[in-house]
Write a protein that holds these residues in place. Structure first.
Motif, PDB file in Angstrom:
ATOM      1  N   GLY A   1      -2.463  80.807  31.424  1.00 33.36           N
ATOM      2  CA  GLY A   1      -3.915  80.699  31.365  1.00 33.36           C
ATOM      3  C   GLY A   1      -4.250  79.282  30.945  1.00 33.36           C
ATOM      4  O   GLY A   1      -3.421  78.366  31.036  1.00 33.36           O
TER       5      GLY A   1
ATOM      6  N   GLY B   1       2.071  70.218  39.599  1.00 28.58           N
ATOM      7  CA  GLY B   1       0.917  70.851  40.232  1.00 28.58           C
ATOM      8  C   GLY B   1      -0.317  70.034  39.906  1.00 28.58           C
ATOM      9  O   GLY B   1      -0.406  69.436  38.830  1.00 28.58           O
ATOM     10  N   ILE B   2      -1.256  69.993  40.854  1.00 27.89           N
ATOM     11  CA  ILE B   2      -2.502  69.241  40.624  1.00 27.89           C
ATOM     12  C   ILE B   2      -3.695  70.164  40.933  1.00 27.89           C
ATOM     13  O   ILE B   2      -3.541  71.181  41.605  1.00 27.89           O
ATOM     14  CB  ILE B   2      -2.583  67.977  41.519  1.00 27.89           C
TER      15      ILE B   2
ATOM     16  N   ASP C   1       9.429  62.260  37.267  1.00 25.26           N
ATOM     17  CA  ASP C   1       7.963  62.170  37.358  1.00 25.26           C
ATOM     18  C   ASP C   1       7.602  61.048  38.326  1.00 25.26           C
ATOM     19  O   ASP C   1       8.393  60.116  38.542  1.00 25.26           O
ATOM     20  CB  ASP C   1       7.339  61.888  35.978  1.00 25.26           C
TER      21      ASP C   1
ATOM     22  N   LYS D   1      -1.741  78.330  44.072  1.00 24.71           N
ATOM     23  CA  LYS D   1      -0.981  79.019  43.019  1.00 24.71           C
ATOM     24  C   LYS D   1      -0.655  80.455  43.435  1.00 24.71           C
ATOM     25  O   LYS D   1       0.390  81.001  43.073  1.00 24.71           O
ATOM     26  CB  LYS D   1      -1.741  78.975  41.693  1.00 24.71           C
TER      27      LYS D   1
ATOM     28  N   THR E   1      -3.785  70.738  27.687  1.00 28.51           N
ATOM     29  CA  THR E   1      -2.796  69.684  27.974  1.00 28.51           C
ATOM     30  C   THR E   1      -3.543  68.377  28.268  1.00 28.51           C
ATOM     31  O   THR E   1      -4.750  68.388  28.474  1.00 28.51           O
ATOM     32  CB  THR E   1      -1.940  70.050  29.210  1.00 28.51           C
TER      33      THR E   1
ATOM     34  N   ILE F   1       1.726  69.078  47.586  1.00 35.41           N
ATOM     35  CA  ILE F   1       2.155  68.834  46.201  1.00 35.41           C
ATOM     36  C   ILE F   1       2.374  70.150  45.445  1.00 35.41           C
ATOM     37  O   ILE F   1       3.333  70.295  44.687  1.00 35.41           O
ATOM     38  CB  ILE F   1       1.124  67.940  45.467  1.00 35.41           C
TER      39      ILE F   1
ATOM     40  N   ALA G   1      10.285  60.278  40.912  1.00 40.66           N
ATOM     41  CA  ALA G   1      10.332  61.048  42.154  1.00 40.66           C
ATOM     42  C   ALA G   1       8.929  61.547  42.459  1.00 40.66           C
ATOM     43  O   ALA G   1       8.227  62.024  41.567  1.00 40.66           O
ATOM     44  CB  ALA G   1      11.282  62.242  42.003  1.00 40.66           C
TER      45      ALA G   1
ATOM     46  N   VAL H   1       7.471  64.437  44.373  1.00 40.73           N
ATOM     47  CA  VAL H   1       8.001  65.675  44.958  1.00 40.73           C
ATOM     48  C   VAL H   1       7.292  66.090  46.246  1.00 40.73           C
ATOM     49  O   VAL H   1       7.695  67.060  46.880  1.00 40.73           O
ATOM     50  CB  VAL H   1       8.009  66.849  43.947  1.00 40.73           C
ATOM     51  N   SER H   2       6.258  65.338  46.635  1.00 46.55           N
ATOM     52  CA  SER H   2       5.651  65.643  47.944  1.00 46.55           C
ATOM     53  C   SER H   2       6.432  64.955  49.068  1.00 46.55           C
ATOM     54  O   SER H   2       6.138  65.149  50.247  1.00 46.55           O
ATOM     55  CB  SER H   2       4.178  65.238  47.973  1.00 46.55           C
TER      56      SER H   2
ATOM     57  N   ALA I   1       3.240  78.554  38.302  1.00 49.17           N
ATOM     58  CA  ALA I   1       2.051  79.064  38.983  1.00 49.17           C
ATOM     59  C   ALA I   1       0.880  78.967  38.007  1.00 49.17           C
ATOM     60  O   ALA I   1       0.769  77.976  37.250  1.00 49.17           O
ATOM     61  CB  ALA I   1       2.286  80.494  39.464  1.00 49.17           C
TER      62      ALA I   1
HETATM   63  P1  NAD Z   1      -0.031  67.150  33.371  1.00 49.42           P
HETATM   64  O1  NAD Z   1      -0.961  66.368  34.223  1.00 49.42           O
HETATM   65  O2  NAD Z   1      -0.125  67.004  31.894  1.00 49.42           O
HETATM   66  O3  NAD Z   1       1.441  66.865  33.857  1.00 49.42           O
HETATM   67  C1  NAD Z   1       1.783  66.852  35.213  1.00 49.42           C
HETATM   68  C2  NAD Z   1       2.794  65.742  35.474  1.00 49.42           C
HETATM   69  O4  NAD Z   1       3.147  65.799  36.862  1.00 49.42           O
HETATM   70  C3  NAD Z   1       2.238  64.326  35.237  1.00 49.42           C
HETATM   71  O5  NAD Z   1       3.105  63.617  34.380  1.00 49.42           O
HETATM   72  C4  NAD Z   1       2.188  63.706  36.637  1.00 49.42           C
HETATM   73  O6  NAD Z   1       2.489  62.321  36.641  1.00 49.42           O
HETATM   74  C5  NAD Z   1       3.251  64.494  37.376  1.00 49.42           C
HETATM   75  N1  NAD Z   1       3.036  64.523  38.825  1.00 49.42           N
HETATM   76  C6  NAD Z   1       1.869  64.700  39.491  1.00 49.42           C
HETATM   77  N2  NAD Z   1       2.086  64.639  40.828  1.00 49.42           N
HETATM   78  C7  NAD Z   1       3.424  64.429  40.998  1.00 49.42           C
HETATM   79  C8  NAD Z   1       4.265  64.270  42.144  1.00 49.42           C
HETATM   80  N3  NAD Z   1       3.766  64.311  43.389  1.00 49.42           N
HETATM   81  N4  NAD Z   1       5.597  64.081  41.953  1.00 49.42           N
HETATM   82  C9  NAD Z   1       6.113  64.025  40.694  1.00 49.42           C
HETATM   83  N5  NAD Z   1       5.356  64.155  39.577  1.00 49.42           N
HETATM   84  C10 NAD Z   1       4.031  64.351  39.724  1.00 49.42           C
HETATM   85  O7  NAD Z   1      -0.296  68.677  33.799  1.00 49.42           O
HETATM   86  P2  NAD Z   1      -0.047  70.067  33.055  1.00 49.42           P
HETATM   87  O8  NAD Z   1      -1.361  70.585  32.591  1.00 49.42           O
HETATM   88  O9  NAD Z   1       1.088  69.991  32.108  1.00 49.42           O
HETATM   89  O10 NAD Z   1       0.355  70.940  34.321  1.00 49.42           O
HETATM   90  C11 NAD Z   1       1.677  71.106  34.752  1.00 49.42           C
HETATM   91  C12 NAD Z   1       1.753  72.369  35.586  1.00 49.42           C
HETATM   92  O11 NAD Z   1       1.211  73.477  34.863  1.00 49.42           O
HETATM   93  C13 NAD Z   1       0.959  72.306  36.902  1.00 49.42           C
HETATM   94  O12 NAD Z   1       1.681  72.961  37.922  1.00 49.42           O
HETATM   95  C14 NAD Z   1      -0.315  73.066  36.561  1.00 49.42           C
HETATM   96  O13 NAD Z   1      -0.937  73.601  37.713  1.00 49.42           O
HETATM   97  C15 NAD Z   1       0.254  74.144  35.663  1.00 49.42           C
HETATM   98  N6  NAD Z   1      -0.747  74.824  34.846  1.00 49.42           N
HETATM   99  C16 NAD Z   1      -1.460  74.154  33.891  1.00 49.42           C
HETATM  100  C17 NAD Z   1      -2.414  74.849  33.150  1.00 49.42           C
HETATM  101  C18 NAD Z   1      -3.241  74.160  32.093  1.00 49.42           C
HETATM  102  O14 NAD Z   1      -4.196  74.786  31.600  1.00 49.42           O
HETATM  103  N7  NAD Z   1      -2.929  72.925  31.706  1.00 49.42           N
HETATM  104  C19 NAD Z   1      -2.635  76.202  33.377  1.00 49.42           C
HETATM  105  C20 NAD Z   1      -1.895  76.846  34.355  1.00 49.42           C
HETATM  106  C21 NAD Z   1      -0.946  76.147  35.074  1.00 49.42           C
END
Ligand code: NAD
Length: 270
Positions: free
Chosen positions: A205, A104-105, A49, A178, A209, A126, A74, A76-77, A160
């Motif tokens: 969906g 993913g962001i 992370d 995505k 989180t 990213i 790390a 990842v970008s 995705a």
């Molecule tokens: P989250 O924010 O709870 O967790 C993401 C983690 O990624 C964080 O700990 C953050 O520090 C880390 N991170 C961010 N940028 C980073 C980078 N450049 N390098 C390394 N680590 C990095 O998010 P989440 O809701 O668990 O989402 C995780 C994945 O699930 C994403 O790809 C998101 O698009 C996908 N997703 C989430 C949802 C949702 O509803 N939560 C739905 C569909 C998809």
């Protein structure tokens, strides 16, 4: 009668990298939930992370349950960080079987008219390029593995979203990125299938989180999301992680290039 050998859902002896394996505080994001379920199935998990402390918290949770894991920071970008992350898995555990590209962001807000080109490059870097860079270094290491069940040497699961299958959001970057992950997954599966590398993605969906909670979502919108699903219940990161674990395991030895929805049926409705 002698039945053909059955695939296993266990991951004993396998090494996995999970990117974005941390979460805010003690919360449950997709990377943390996936790391915990992979370890529960017997894998050794390298939790990476941007924020090392939060990845380390995930490791503590795994170790508390008797699992095997290590943490590393790390971004990842950065190509350098992706290369170093794969090298760390090799140095620490000697192999790599599973790569979970979870990071993913939400990224740039707004429509095309409001687009800021630097924000777009950052978001795509990213959400999409990072997955290519991780695969660039992970696949050659996976190819050193002897072919396992079904001739498989490695399994990659990309995160995705149903936003990659539909429009339906006011912000253009997230669904664009995505959607790219979904088709990148198919193309990568096409490129590496003959080498015994499987590549799949999951399309969750709305999952409650820490990322979503931290955005300060109102109860009203949260309830609206819940009612959109055919099952009328809210999902969380375990629901997504269970699908990821299946796709990562030999139970999915004949599945590659798929985009699995985990959405309580939202994408079945119109
Ligand atoms: P989250 O924010 O709870 O967790 C993401 C983690 O990624 C964080 O700990 C953050 O520090 C880390 N991170 C961010 N940028 C980073 C980078 N450049 N390098 C390394 N680590 C990095 O998010 P989440 O809701 O668990 O989402 C995780 C994945 O699930 C994403 O790809 C998101 O698009 C996908 N997703 C989430 C949802 C949702 O509803 N939560 C739905 C569909 C998809």
């Amino acid at each position: 009668t002698v039945l053909p050998p059955r695939p296993s859902q266990r991951l004993d002896g396998k090494v996995a990298i999970v990117t974005g394996a941390g979460s805010l505080g003690d919360g449950l994001g997709n990377g943390r939930a996936t790391s915990i379920l992979l370890a529960e199935a017997g894998a050794t998990v390298l939790c990476a992370d941007l924020d090392l402390a939060t990845a380390q918290r995930t490791v503590e949770m795994i170790v508390q349950e008797g699992g095997k894991a290590a943490s590393t920071d790390a971004d990842v970008s950065s190509e350098q960080d992706c290369e170093a992350l794969v090298a760390a898995a090799k140095d620490m555990f000697g192999r790599l079987d599973i790569l979970i590209n979870n990071v993913g962001i939400m990224g740039a807000e707004g429509t095309a008219v409001e687009a800021d080109v630097d924000e777009w490059h950052r978001g795509l870097s990213i959400n999409v390029t990072s997955m290519v860079l991780m695969a660039k270094y992970a696949i050659p290491l996976m190819l050193k593995n002897e072919p396992g069940d079904g001739g498989i040497r490695g399994s990659i699961v990309n995160m995705a979203s149903i936003a990659g299958l539909q429009g339906g959001t006011p912000h253009l970057l997230y669904p664009t990125s995505k959607g790219a992950v979904v088709n990148m997954t198919r193309a990568m599966a096409y490129n590496h299938g003959h080498e015994g590398i499987r590549v799949n993605c999951v399309c969750p969906g709305f999952l409650y989180t820490p990322m979503v909670a931290g955005d300060g979502m109102s109860d009203e919108i949260r309830d609206q999301r819940r009612r959109q699903g055919l099952l009328k219940t809210e999902g969380n990161a375990w629901d997504c992680a269970a699908a990821v674990r299946f796709l990562a395991s030999d139970e999915a030895r004949w599945i590659t290039g798929t985009a699995m929805t985990v959405d309580a049926g939202v994408t079945c409705s119109y």
